[in-house]
Design an enzyme around this catalytic site. Sequence first.
Site: not given
Ligand code: NAP
Length: 251
Positions: A74, A120, A171-172, A207-208, A46
């Site tokens: 990530n 992002s 905040a994001y 991203v989805r 974590d």
């Molecule tokens: P997601 O599907 O919500 O996955 C987030 C991941 O981060 C999950 O594995 C989650 O674990 C983990 N996580 C959250 N809090 C954590 C913590 N305190 N310690 C360890 N792991 C933690 O999101 P995603 O879209 O794949 O996002 C991945 C990255 O891409 C993020 O940094 C996000 O800001 C960035 N991003 C995403 C998008 C988009 O459109 N999706 C766009 C720009 C940037 P759990 O399963 O335990 O919750």
Amino acid sequence: MGDARTVVVTGANRGIGAAIAEELRRGGHRVIGTSRDGKDGFEPVDVTRQATIEALASTLRRRELGGIDALVNNAGVSLDGFNADVARRTLDTNFYGAMRMTDALLPLLRPGGRVVMVSSGLGELSSVGPELRPRFLDPALTRDELVELVESFVRHVVEGDHERHGWPSSAYRVSKVGLNALVRVLARDLADDPRRIRVNATCPGWVRTRMGTAAAPRSPEEGADTPVWLAVAPEADTTGGLFRDRRRIPW
Ligand code: NAP
């Protein structure tokens, strides 16, 4: 396996992190994926809990892998609502989490090692007001000054005057602006490190995933492409940049 690398990926259990891990494995690389619950073969981390990060670092040392080649930060959250608690928790994961992981695993990075921050487009510098931009952009910005800057955001949220001081009500956004600034600070601080460590940020696009929702145009695989490239591609031999679709973009 001549070019096979050992790569640590946080939040590898789902979303973009899972796609990054999968793509790396497909490329013949060794992946050490982490997840919060540590189930299904992931290392339990974590990123808000220093003890879990130190436990991972000890595990990696014990395994005598001879070090790691890349760290992909990530893991991230996009929390609902906006108040001081959301601000603190968002920064704790997206900004400090990546900082803690980097600090803990930096000693394990081999020569040519890479650190990749999954940031992002919402962290572009224009997310903050013109009065704050020169402070983030200052080439002499120290780590302590950067921390003080993001902490001043939280203080202003508490006081209810953050917008007057140039901060967005997101905040994001602030966490990712901070992360992009951290990349520049780290790249500069590591400039004299004989290992030639490369530190970059990337925007994966929309991203989805659970965070990005089903409405997003990109698949997790598409979102994983540039992070993977920055982590292992020989031609991605650059530092201190922000990348989208394998191209350096202005911050
Ligand atoms: P997601 O599907 O919500 O996955 C987030 C991941 O981060 C999950 O594995 C989650 O674990 C983990 N996580 C959250 N809090 C954590 C913590 N305190 N310690 C360890 N792991 C933690 O999101 P995603 O879209 O794949 O996002 C991945 C990255 O891409 C993020 O940094 C996000 O800001 C960035 N991003 C995403 C998008 C988009 O459109 N999706 C766009 C720009 C940037 P759990 O399963 O335990 O919750």
